[in-house]
Scaffold this active site. Sequence first.
Site, mmCIF file in Angstrom:
data_model
loop_
_atom_site.group_PDB
_atom_site.id
_atom_site.type_symbol
_atom_site.label_atom_id
_atom_site.label_comp_id
_atom_site.label_asym_id
_atom_site.label_seq_id
_atom_site.Cartn_x
_atom_site.Cartn_y
_atom_site.Cartn_z
ATOM 1 N N HIS A 178 0.799 -1.230 0.000
ATOM 2 C CA HIS A 178 0.000 0.000 0.000
ATOM 3 C C HIS A 178 0.826 1.272 0.000
ATOM 4 O O HIS A 178 0.255 2.366 0.073
ATOM 5 C CB HIS A 178 -0.936 0.040 1.203
ATOM 6 C CG HIS A 178 -1.988 -1.015 1.202
ATOM 7 N ND1 HIS A 178 -3.220 -0.839 0.625
ATOM 8 C CD2 HIS A 178 -1.979 -2.268 1.697
ATOM 9 C CE1 HIS A 178 -3.948 -1.938 0.775
ATOM 10 N NE2 HIS A 178 -3.207 -2.830 1.428
ATOM 11 N N LYS A 222 -8.744 13.706 4.444
ATOM 12 C CA LYS A 222 -7.839 12.562 4.472
ATOM 13 C C LYS A 222 -6.865 12.779 5.617
ATOM 14 O O LYS A 222 -6.844 13.861 6.207
ATOM 15 C CB LYS A 222 -7.075 12.442 3.143
ATOM 16 C CG LYS A 222 -6.446 13.776 2.689
ATOM 17 C CD LYS A 222 -5.816 13.680 1.305
ATOM 18 C CE LYS A 222 -6.783 13.769 0.161
ATOM 19 N NZ LYS A 222 -6.930 12.550 -0.605
ATOM 20 N N ARG A 223 -6.053 11.767 5.944
ATOM 21 C CA ARG A 223 -5.021 11.976 6.951
ATOM 22 C C ARG A 223 -4.135 13.156 6.555
ATOM 23 O O ARG A 223 -3.942 13.434 5.374
ATOM 24 C CB ARG A 223 -4.161 10.705 7.098
ATOM 25 C CG ARG A 223 -4.839 9.598 7.866
ATOM 26 C CD ARG A 223 -5.090 9.974 9.319
ATOM 27 N NE ARG A 223 -3.875 9.920 10.098
ATOM 28 C CZ ARG A 223 -3.627 9.054 11.085
ATOM 29 N NH1 ARG A 223 -4.544 8.165 11.431
ATOM 30 N NH2 ARG A 223 -2.497 9.079 11.744
ATOM 31 N N LYS A 264 0.557 14.440 1.015
ATOM 32 C CA LYS A 264 -0.797 14.694 0.504
ATOM 33 C C LYS A 264 -1.024 16.183 0.219
ATOM 34 O O LYS A 264 -2.009 16.566 -0.393
ATOM 35 C CB LYS A 264 -1.840 14.176 1.503
ATOM 36 C CG LYS A 264 -1.823 12.643 1.661
ATOM 37 C CD LYS A 264 -2.849 12.191 2.681
ATOM 38 C CE LYS A 264 -2.766 10.707 3.014
ATOM 39 N NZ LYS A 264 -3.373 9.844 1.990
ATOM 40 N N THR A 288 -8.703 6.420 -2.150
ATOM 41 C CA THR A 288 -10.040 5.857 -2.316
ATOM 42 C C THR A 288 -11.091 6.944 -2.060
ATOM 43 O O THR A 288 -12.198 6.863 -2.591
ATOM 44 C CB THR A 288 -10.281 4.663 -1.362
ATOM 45 O OG1 THR A 288 -9.780 5.010 -0.070
ATOM 46 C CG2 THR A 288 -9.577 3.424 -1.862
ATOM 47 N N LYS A 346 -14.787 7.979 -3.949
ATOM 48 C CA LYS A 346 -16.057 8.264 -3.274
ATOM 49 C C LYS A 346 -16.602 9.617 -3.717
ATOM 50 O O LYS A 346 -17.805 9.771 -3.972
ATOM 51 C CB LYS A 346 -15.849 8.257 -1.746
ATOM 52 C CG LYS A 346 -15.480 6.881 -1.202
ATOM 53 C CD LYS A 346 -14.883 6.928 0.206
ATOM 54 C CE LYS A 346 -14.188 5.587 0.489
ATOM 55 N NZ LYS A 346 -13.346 5.621 1.709
#
Length: 841
Positions: free
Chosen positions: A388, A579-580, A585, A687, A691
């Site tokens: 991952h 998100k985290r 990110k 992911t 969504k």
Amino acid sequence: MLNESLLAGYRRDDTPNDDGAPAWKPPLPPAPAVSAGTDVEAMRDAILAKLAYALGKSPATARGRDWYAATALALRDRVVDACLASGAEAVPPKRVYYLSLEFLIGRLLSDMMGNLGLAATVKAALGQLGVDLDAVAEAEPDAALGNGGLGRLAACFMESMASLAIPAYGYGIRYDHGLFRQELHDGVQREVPESWLAEGNPWEFERPDVAYAISFGGDVGMTMGPDGAIRRVWRPAETVRAVAYDTPVIGWRAKHVNALRLWQARAAEPVDLALFNGGDHVGAVAARARAEAISRVLYPSDGTPAGQELRLRQEYFFTAASLQDLVARHVAERGDLRSLPDHAAIQLNDTHPAIAVPELMRLLVDEHGLSWEDAWHVTTHTLSYTNHTLMPEALETWPVELMERLLPRHMQIIYLINWMHLEQITKHRKIGAEELATLSLIDEEHGKRVRMGHLAFLGARRVNGVSALHTELMRTTVFKPLHLLDTDRIVNKTNGITFRRWLHNANPGLTALAVEAVGEGVLDDPTRLAGLAAFADDAGFQARFAAVRRERKEALTRVVRERTGIAVDPAALFDVQIKRIHEYKRQLLNILETVALYQAIKAEPGRDWPARVKLFAGKAAPSYHQAKLIIRLASDVAKRVNADPDVAGRLTVAFLPNYSVSLAEAMIPAADLSEQISTAGLEASGTGNMKLALNGALTIGTLDGANIEIRDHVGADNIFIFGLDAAGVERTKAEPGYAARAIAASPRLKAALDLIASGGFSPAEPGRFLPLVDELRHGDRFLLTADFDDYWRAQREVDAAWCRPRTWWRSAILNTARTAWFSSDRTMREYADDIWRVRVA
Ligand code: 26V
């Protein structure tokens, strides 16, 4: 399919056989279906009966939480009925075992109601009692047994496997405390322990009869077997008990039920009687505290390997319990362990259960007497491994010294696997020491450490990445040397999401609209969403699509006000990054653009700026200081921007505390714009991106992870792509000083950085954000400076598109119409066909 773990099935007796193995008894006859009827009155009476007889409450004394528990218990009975009614054979040809240290489940009530087809029935039944279903649903705590994407993926996979009737067990840990609750105090994250089990868990079945001994420490001796062969005997120093708890996982339309089996750690002996009787009452329970610590709390690290001994104990604990359980089941059903690969496929979710490789070898060779060759064949034809992340700091390694102390027999087996692996290579060709070092299971550069990724790779029949790009990078970077030894082993399985939770349950308005437009069949077959494309240009349909969104935005507006006190305008563009919090990110890139936009609006107040609401949510790992500082910056920027009358009505910023599955369910249907802006090459898949697109948000994103495949599906005109691609990132990183040059070349970026660095958002402490700005000016590992100008350009394209509602809603509808491929049903079918070779009904 009748699942024996939930119902009759095999019962384990507490009295072991002579050889210490559990004694198995044949299945009991199935219990009669007790709860008849699915009508409203029957459901109402069932809920009242649970309230009285399971909870000891009357409607007059019941709190929201009691109504929730009574409703859940009544529904659980229906799940058991569904399990019985499905009536398939007790022993399927092959089972999947999904081993994961994390299952980020969230709430289960609407999931269970939806898949049982009882949502309307329950609502009406509670209505007859004067109880509001939404309030009852709110009383359920999230089961937050995971950190982020990896754990949520496991939960989506479990739901899809049940919906596809793939016989499967999920195996994990029943943590007493899931992921911490995030409080924000003046923008500073505080972690508060979370106790989802405090008032019990109505979904689970405790299985005190399903328990295994898990050993640690000690040493390894030798004995001679009757055949004269040497056998190794592990003489552990410590033993704890793993006790099973099963949560039923029911598939769509209740066709199939699987089990999520979570292990709780208990002391082998609750008190040390000798110590107790000697007066040492505290010492007498110390071993118990040490044993039970194993399932006490989820590690909140998300990426940075936890490193501590307790984490390794957790990993071995749940892996060993799960393997003992499935091996015992196989022996009971089939006898010979050599046929295990024909009847079991074990999936390792990341390297957390990679110790399964030596543990399965140990069980087969030491405990069941298989030859090394037979055992290696069984192991490498039963296990598969999903990677991952490729970020070096996230790849798990364990010090050899720790492994030798905690798992001495496993370390011997790892050395043997490594020796055979390297021997095999050097037999065929001459190979330099440097290349050999990259292939070895032991990393010698950072003290001697076991590379868990390499171990999982060698033990696996298939190794998979989670998006096309990520899989290609696996082949060309971290796993390149191993890949070249066997080019068939690495395969791609692009992630997916369960539409039952993320569309049907989270967005009933959009689901009803889709059903009306393309028919009821869309609920069973998401590819029918494609039919929505025919309505993309239809003004009436666009208006209804927009009205559904508007309704969700108004609901979210109330949540934002309750949680932050900030008033936002539901007519504005809702721009969402959830998100985290991680540097890769790049929430900081989004904040920089927010600051630059703030400056631009102030500089040109007369321009027609479209109203935008920037929404952030996400947790930072407790010891990740830069991430916590990013949260604080977002909050401080929000404070100044929201108070400035010059930008009022045009720009509003809010950071919502305590991001969770439940909060995601509220935010995703309300989002207009989805921020997927990681540095290309670093987000394995994502992911949340799927969504949001499914719910009709337009993506602004980099060519990273599954964003690339989302673009391929929705079409380049319906997504805003910007920035360097993965190859461009590599090239740029090779040019020293790129950050300074990029800042010098972008007056807009420079001005935003200067305002932050000078204390523009932290006047009481001007240097507060210097660690963030300095990192950008002097290092910029994640290339924010390189991508900033193109991000700004893409954001202004978003503004322009938002100002043309007909084209905006067309794109939004096409996003929903063209993302069916990202259903985790598709992903699970691919795993079933290519990796597990298990039949899908
Ligand atoms: C790794 C690292 C490296 C060190 C610092 C930052 C950091 C943060 C997170 C991670 C990833 C840990 C494993 C994980 O959760 N991976 C996620 O798996 C999801 C399901 O496959 C996937 O969608 C996400 O892209 C991926 O990050």
